[in-house]
Design a protein around this motif. Sequence first.
Motif, PDB file in Angstrom:
ATOM      1  N   UNK A 151     -50.939 -14.513  79.658  1.00 15.56           N
ATOM      2  CA  UNK A 151     -49.877 -13.769  80.207  1.00 15.56           C
ATOM      3  C   UNK A 151     -49.478 -14.050  81.403  1.00 15.56           C
ATOM      4  N   UNK A 152     -50.452 -14.587  82.351  1.00 12.74           N
ATOM      5  CA  UNK A 152     -50.004 -15.074  83.646  1.00 12.74           C
ATOM      6  C   UNK A 152     -49.293 -16.087  83.556  1.00 12.74           C
ATOM      7  N   UNK A 153     -49.230 -16.968  82.793  1.00 16.88           N
ATOM      8  CA  UNK A 153     -48.452 -18.327  82.643  1.00 16.88           C
ATOM      9  C   UNK A 153     -47.060 -17.750  82.353  1.00 16.88           C
ATOM     10  N   UNK A 154     -47.015 -17.001  81.172  1.00 19.69           N
ATOM     11  CA  UNK A 154     -45.550 -16.404  80.747  1.00 19.69           C
ATOM     12  C   UNK A 154     -44.892 -15.718  81.918  1.00 19.69           C
ATOM     13  N   UNK A 155     -45.409 -15.054  82.813  1.00 19.99           N
ATOM     14  CA  UNK A 155     -44.944 -14.302  83.896  1.00 19.99           C
ATOM     15  C   UNK A 155     -44.465 -15.148  85.022  1.00 19.99           C
ATOM     16  N   UNK A 156     -45.436 -16.151  85.348  1.00 22.35           N
ATOM     17  CA  UNK A 156     -45.241 -17.018  86.648  1.00 22.35           C
ATOM     18  C   UNK A 156     -44.431 -18.309  86.362  1.00 22.35           C
ATOM     19  N   UNK A 161     -52.938 -10.932  73.660  1.00 24.18           N
ATOM     20  CA  UNK A 161     -52.908 -12.140  74.468  1.00 24.18           C
ATOM     21  C   UNK A 161     -53.738 -12.097  75.483  1.00 24.18           C
ATOM     22  N   UNK A 162     -54.433 -13.512  75.882  1.00 19.91           N
ATOM     23  CA  UNK A 162     -55.247 -13.373  77.035  1.00 19.91           C
ATOM     24  C   UNK A 162     -54.502 -13.179  78.378  1.00 19.91           C
ATOM     25  N   UNK A 163     -55.111 -12.871  79.334  1.00 22.98           N
ATOM     26  CA  UNK A 163     -54.834 -12.620  80.773  1.00 22.98           C
ATOM     27  C   UNK A 163     -54.194 -14.037  81.104  1.00 22.98           C
ATOM     28  N   UNK A 204     -43.451  -8.273  76.387  1.00 24.93           N
ATOM     29  CA  UNK A 204     -45.083  -8.097  76.598  1.00 24.93           C
ATOM     30  C   UNK A 204     -45.594  -6.686  76.601  1.00 24.93           C
ATOM     31  N   UNK A 205     -44.710  -5.762  76.140  1.00 24.79           N
ATOM     32  CA  UNK A 205     -45.264  -4.162  76.067  1.00 24.79           C
ATOM     33  C   UNK A 205     -45.833  -4.211  74.581  1.00 24.79           C
ATOM     34  N   UNK A 206     -46.850  -3.177  74.426  1.00 28.32           N
ATOM     35  CA  UNK A 206     -47.274  -3.184  73.067  1.00 28.32           C
ATOM     36  C   UNK A 206     -46.220  -2.341  72.307  1.00 28.32           C
ATOM     37  N   UNK A 220     -55.037  -7.355  83.929  1.00 30.36           N
ATOM     38  CA  UNK A 220     -56.057  -6.554  83.405  1.00 30.36           C
ATOM     39  C   UNK A 220     -55.771  -4.920  83.504  1.00 30.36           C
ATOM     40  N   UNK A 221     -55.011  -4.634  84.543  1.00 25.20           N
ATOM     41  CA  UNK A 221     -55.100  -3.199  84.571  1.00 25.20           C
ATOM     42  C   UNK A 221     -53.964  -2.776  83.824  1.00 25.20           C
ATOM     43  N   UNK A 222     -52.928  -3.582  83.479  1.00 24.59           N
ATOM     44  CA  UNK A 222     -51.825  -3.449  82.799  1.00 24.59           C
ATOM     45  C   UNK A 222     -52.260  -3.230  81.205  1.00 24.59           C
ATOM     46  N   UNK A 223     -53.211  -4.166  80.671  1.00 25.95           N
ATOM     47  CA  UNK A 223     -53.744  -4.081  79.440  1.00 25.95           C
ATOM     48  C   UNK A 223     -54.538  -2.883  79.380  1.00 25.95           C
ATOM     49  N   UNK A 224     -55.360  -2.280  80.312  1.00 24.05           N
ATOM     50  CA  UNK A 224     -56.195  -1.365  80.246  1.00 24.05           C
ATOM     51  C   UNK A 224     -55.187  -0.014  80.189  1.00 24.05           C
TER      52      UNK A 224
END
Length: 251
Positions: free
Chosen positions: A211-216, A206-208, A247-249, A194-198
């Motif tokens: 994103x978590x599933x993609x990374x972990x 993408x939902x948090x 995943x970066x904008x 969430x901090x990274x999106x903000x």
Amino acid sequence: MPSLGASAAPRTTPDPAAARVPASARVPASGRVPASARSGERAAGPGLPGEAAAVPVRPGRGRPRSETVERAIIESVLRLLEEGVPLAELSIEGIARAAGVGKATIYRRWEGKEALFVDVLVAMEEPEPPLPGTSVRDDLVAILEGIRRRGLAKRSSAMMHSVVGQARRYPRLWEQYHRTVVDVRRHRMDAVLRRGIADGELRGDLTVELLGDILAGPMLTRTLLRTDSSLDEGLSETLVDALLAGLRPSA
């Protein structure tokens, strides 16, 4: 298959002078008896082994001594597991005997075997590495490094691998473990994402959760499914850097 639970039996002879430990204090979310309630002992009640009834509240003995006793109980469970006693065959009586304490001492600290076994599973886990907080990238590397180290620990410890596998067979214990350990780790990652999106470091379409599933996901695949794959030093950095590139904008 025997149940891991320990149910509380009502008192048969009310004692007006005895202070009862409130139910809300005995059954927290983690199943752990809070420190404020640990001075009220629980004694074995009639019926099935492991049933308990509340007894009068006694003065506390001090937190340092309490921690020593708790550690001795947890280490006794680990020792029994190392000796080959299956999780399903562990009893409060046997654990108390191995630890050199009374059953009431265990019930004063844990609501039942599920709560005690959650703490045993936590004691077997690699501690979570602190998040550096310098960047989203560095925090994500630290989180994946924790997954990698836990994977290595499970591979090197046949006992840990066996106990975690056995725990899956008991829905109440597995749910408690997830709520106490797994969900806490997931919320930790969610906060970083969430901090990274903000901050504009991660794309916001993408939902948090995704994103978590993609990374972990890649690290979990290697630690849980492809246990013959390598978990080399530097893998966490490699995965995060490769995934962040997508995943970066966009500009």
